[in-house]
Design an enzyme around this catalytic site. Structure first.
Site, mmCIF file in Angstrom:
data_model
loop_
_atom_site.group_PDB
_atom_site.id
_atom_site.type_symbol
_atom_site.label_atom_id
_atom_site.label_comp_id
_atom_site.label_asym_id
_atom_site.label_seq_id
_atom_site.Cartn_x
_atom_site.Cartn_y
_atom_site.Cartn_z
ATOM 1 N N SER A 39 -52.023 -6.664 46.359
ATOM 2 C CA SER A 39 -51.619 -7.054 47.822
ATOM 3 C C SER A 39 -50.288 -7.497 48.008
ATOM 4 C CB SER A 39 -52.435 -8.283 48.107
ATOM 5 O OG SER A 39 -53.939 -7.940 48.115
ATOM 6 N N GLU A 66 0.741 -1.425 0.094
ATOM 7 C CA GLU A 66 -0.106 -0.057 -0.065
ATOM 8 C C GLU A 66 0.793 1.336 -0.027
ATOM 9 O OE1 GLU A 66 -3.213 0.005 -0.393
ATOM 10 O OE2 GLU A 66 -3.583 -2.001 -0.385
#
Length: 931
Positions: A387, A112
């Protein structure tokens, strides 16, 4: 004239000569003009180029450091440290520059940007070569991008091939080189590049294609990976191995050309087929759907820990999930295999947490949920708890602040809130004085409200808040039964876990720690604190066990055999307007709950509907209980938990039922009148009831053996007492010192034992029982006489009556004045009182040879008891029977008659077997009589 007129040739030469002369003067002016033009054009070009360059870079993106950090997926691990799933925008694994092998660095540079460490972001030499190539073959045909420019392009720019983009790319590359080192830029590059197959970064690619770490890659594998970024799709080795191999060989050639490897190394690597070491493509897709609800909560929690993003930060997230339990919860909600649901629209939320740590093990986020990051019914649905709030807000504060015992008496009666609004129990009935335990087990509303009123509304709400329950703005008394709060199943589970954890509340959490990319560990800091006394937690737990274990408990459907589990049910109500509007029956409710816990796990299950027009009928209200039973059975299949431990400051006392205030039961209180309850040490009752006295023992116990009837008579007496209830007597017997066995239990004060074992000693123990209380025992013993063998008598000579023996004459009385009425043995031997050998031989109670031989209780013989002699008025005659005793008798029947003499028949076998003891009640003697 000839002088004046030259030839045509001369004139042409002369003309050319004149032109040559003029041209020698002309170049100076032309060059000057050209120079001026070029200078002018150059100035214009510079100005124009500068302006254009300035224009191009004027809107170039800024170098944003946050954008240089690539979005990395995060890994989620389960409670065992095993990988659960990976979440994020991209699959990416980051590698630092120091961890990149040299062979990879060399391959990247050779392929590269070989001059990477020499240029300043833009390689002029490479740029010139690219310009020539682009002029020759067209713009964009050849690239000159350095690694730095590629980082810039992939981070800040697009892939479009325009002069403007190239100018911006070069400019930003120079700026990037000024801010970061070469090593940092190289690191950015190898982690940012796409390698196809969802792999971003070379470390991810190594795992995707070879299943290896970077350090383990071979030369040919490195070359294949480094060659991919030029065209990842074209060179995909899974799809196009030939192309991938060709590209790999070019990379190897470049590495050799630039001196990174030898020609031999190049050729050897090129000779290896690209598919030889390539692993098989992973085409499987792990289905994480069962874990989605849990993962959603993890993501929420990670973000709350700080500035962390699980989708981009590449975190390692260590969670608390139990994969098996989570899968089971998902299946329970989303299939009909475990629980059947009335409709698809019914929704549910389930939360399972570790009681001791608060670590969330499983989350049931809802039924039929599609996708991720959606509404979670376990953590986000806030509904009335009904409850289930009672232990949290009413009874626990009463124990903790007021030192109530589990026996504390509350009156269940018609009642109203402080503002005058009536309150009713769910069943519409009242039970009068009840203990706090019973009130909680039966889920009575009125005692719960009274408890909150005594504690104080503000105190009750504050107590609930400490347990993670959100508090509404206005604290109303109706909160005592869940009328004002809105909670999630996760919040309820967290609160109840504190009861099972000795009063220590741990905030429910899904994350233990996260590990950043640089390996920094961040521990999850969550709330953990003592919110109540250990005694309070234990006493609540013991009462809530009754909710599940007692036959009248509201949660008995959730019971798991052998599992010490406490729990509470709950449901909410529709308001009157909605009931009327949607025509909802009286039994219909919008919410149904069941919460339960052991010392290991706590689970809260809620079900309901999103629409008010839909309601839960009686059968649907059972579903949360079934959920709890199913899940608790599953998570405890291999691990039985310990029971709740009683603290030292809690004492258990036997209390006289119904006493108010509580008094202790005495040693003589009947068992059915004693209830055992827990008290805070120092607050237990000290007064002992005098309602019951000591039970007197039987007296005069006597046992005697009757040789004639071969039976034992056992009798006793009992002193007069003030007790209004006659005692029962338990009689036990031991034969020859053996183990005692219960012989009888009745109110009679005597027994007869038929056919006892010859030669054995019988020891009897008699105990009085009054109101369930046993007295001291009294005993008596008797020895049974051994049976003597009689000599065998000769058979009588019927042809010579004179020679018959006189046994019959001696044994049976004979009436000489009336031979016809004498007893011949086979018929009736009658004097004034008949004695029947073949039929009835009567004493006070007749003994029947053929039928019953009765004393106080009958003994049956199967055959006849026949008399053998005649009786007279003055003597007794005995008849010997030949009948066999039945299965249930002690032998044959015994009979006798008196008519100036006594006759009888005794049933039995020639060699009677040893029968079992058969106790028969006799008529008890009159009170005060001596047996």
């Amino acid at each position: 004239m000839a002088e004046k007129y030259n030839t045509r040739e001369e004139r042409r030469k002369q003309a050319n000569s004149n032109k040559t002369g003029k041209s020698k003067k002309k170049p100076k002016g032309i060059f000057k003009k050209i120079f001026l033009v070029l200078v002018t054009l150059g100035i214009i070009g510079v100005v124009a180029g500068g302006a254009t360059f300035a224009y191009f870079i004027s809107d170039a993106p800024k170098i944003d450091e946050s954008l240089l950090k690539d979005p990395l997926s995060s890994k989620f691990f389960d409670k065992e440290g095993n990988l659960l799933t990976e979440e994020g925008v991209e699959k990416r694994e980051y590698v630092a520059y120091a961890d990149i092998p040299e062979v990879i660095k060399n391959a990247v540079l050779a392929t590269e940007d070989v001059r990477f460490f020499k240029h300043g972001g833009v390689d002029i030499l490479r740029l010139g070569s690219a310009v020539i190539g682009n002029v020759t073959n067209g713009f964009g045909s050849q690239g000159a991008s350095t690694l730095t420019q590629q980082v810039v392009k992939r981070t800040f720019l697009t892939d479009e091939k325009t002069i403007k983009r190239k100018v911006q790319e070069a400019w930003l590359a120079i700026k990037l080189e000024q801010r970061y080192t070469k090593e940092e830029i190289f690191e950015m590059y190898v982690n940012k590049i796409w390698y196809a197959n969802h792999a971003f970064g070379i470390a991810t690619a190594a795992d995707t294609y070879y299943g290896k770490d970077l350090k383990d890659l071979t030369l040919e594998e490195v070359a294949m990976l480094v060659g991919l970024p030029q065209s990842p799709s074209r060179y995909n080795p899974f799809k196009y191995p030939e192309r991938a191999e060709e590209r790999r060989n070019i990379v190897l050639h470049l590495m050799n050309r630039h001196g990174f490897i030898t020609e031999a190394e190049m050729k050897n690597a090129q000779s290896i087929p690209v598919t030889k070491t390539l692993q098989a493509q992973d085409t499987s897709k792990v289905d994480t759907t069962p874990y989605d609800a849990f993962i959603d909560q993890v993501i929420e929690e990670v973000q709350s820990m700080g500035d962390y993003n699980p989708y981009t930060d590449g975190l390692e997230i260590y969670t608390t999930i139990d994969k098996d339990a989570q899968k089971h919860v998902y299946d329970m909600l989303n299939t009909e295999d475990i629980i059947q649901y009335p409709s698809k629209s019914l929704q549910a939320g389930i939360s399972l947490i570790d009681t001791k740590t608060g670590e969330i093990r499983a989350i049931g986020g809802g039924r039929n949920i599609q996708g991720k990051r959606v509404f979670n019914y376990a953590t986000e649905a806030k509904r009335s708890p009904g409850s289930t709030i009672k232990p949290i807000m009413d009874y626990a504060p009463a124990i903790d602040k007021l030192n109530w015992s589990t026996y504390h008496q509350l009156t269940d009666e018609p009642f109203q809130y402080s503002n005058g609004t009536p309150i009713k129990n769910a069943g519409g009935r009242y039970r009068g004085d009840v203990s706090m335990r019973e009130a909680l087990e039966r889920s009575l509303n009125i005692p719960a409200l009274k408890a909150l009123q005594e504690v104080g509304v503000e105190e009750g709400y504050a107590f609930a808040q400490e347990l993670g329950i959100p508090i509404p703005k206005n604290n109303y008394e109706s909160g005592a039964i869940g009328g004002t709060q809105s909670v999630s199943s996760m919040q309820i589970a967290g609160a109840y876990s504190a009861f099972g954890n000795g009063g220590i509340y741990n905030q429910p959490h899904t994350v233990t720690k996260i590990v950043l990319r640089d390996k920094t560990e961040i521990e999850n800091k969550f709330t953990s604190k003592a919110v109540m006394k250990e005694s309070t937690a234990f006493m609540i737990s013991d009462m809530l066990k009754g909710v599940i274990d007692e036959s009248y408990g509201t949660g008995q459907l959730a019971r798991v055999s052998g599992l010490p589990m406490a729990g509470k049910t709950g449901s909410s109500n529709f308001d009157a307007a909605d009931k009327k509007r949607f025509n909802i029956p009286s039994a219909g409710v919008p919410d149904s709950w069941m919460t339960a816990y052991t010392t290991n796990y706590t689970v809260a299950a809620w079900i309901g509907y999103d629409k008010k027009s839909e309601y839960l009928g009686k059968e649907s209200q059972r579903i949360p209980k079934k959920m709890v039973k199913e899940l608790m059975t599953y998570v405890h299949k291999d691990d039985k938990p310990e029971d709740f431990k009683q603290p030292k400051n809690v004492v258990k006392r036997g209390i006289l039922k119904g006493s108010n205030p509580a008094v202790k039961a005495s040693d003589y209180t009947p068992k059915d009148q004693v209830t055992y309850e827990y008290f805070i040490r120092g607050h237990e009752p000290t007064k002992v009831t005098k309602q019951y006295d000591k039970t007197s023992a039987p007296i005069g116990v006597n046992a005697s053996y009757d040789e004639a009837s071969n039976s034992i008579n056992l009798q006793w007496n009992y002193p007069q007492t003030d007790s209004s209830k006659a005692p029962d007597f338990e009689v036990k017997v031991s034969i020859d010192g053996g183990a005692s066995q219960v012989l009888a239990s009745s109110s009679a004060m005597g027994l007869t034992i038929q056919q006892p074992n010859p030669g054995s000693t019988y020891t009897f123990t008699v105990t009085a029982i009054v109101n369930g209380q046993k007295s001291a025992s009294a005993s008596a013993s008797v020895k049974v006489t051994a049976i003597q063998e009689e000599p065998i008598e000769p058979e009588p000579d019927l042809n010579n009556p004179e020679e018959t023996d006189d046994t019959g004459q001696n044994d049976q009385g004979q009436d000489s004045s009336n031979d016809d009425n004498s007893n011949d043995g086979n018929n009736n031997g009658n004097t004034n009182n008949p004695s029947n050998g073949n039929n009835n031989g009567n004493t006070t109670n007749p003994g029947n040879g053929n039928n019953d031989g009765n004393t106080t209780n009958p003994g049956n013989g199967n055959n006849n008891g026949n008399g053998n002699g005649n009786g007279n008025n003055n003597s007794n005659g005995n008849g010997n029977g030949n009948g066999n005793g039945s299965e249930n008798s002690t032998g044959g029947g015994t009979g006798g008659g008196t008519g100036g003499g006594t006759g009888g028949g005794t049933g039995g076998t020639t060699e009677p077997p040893q029968p079992p003891i058969d106790a028969e009640n006799t008529v008890p003697p009159a009170a005060g009589d001596t047996p």
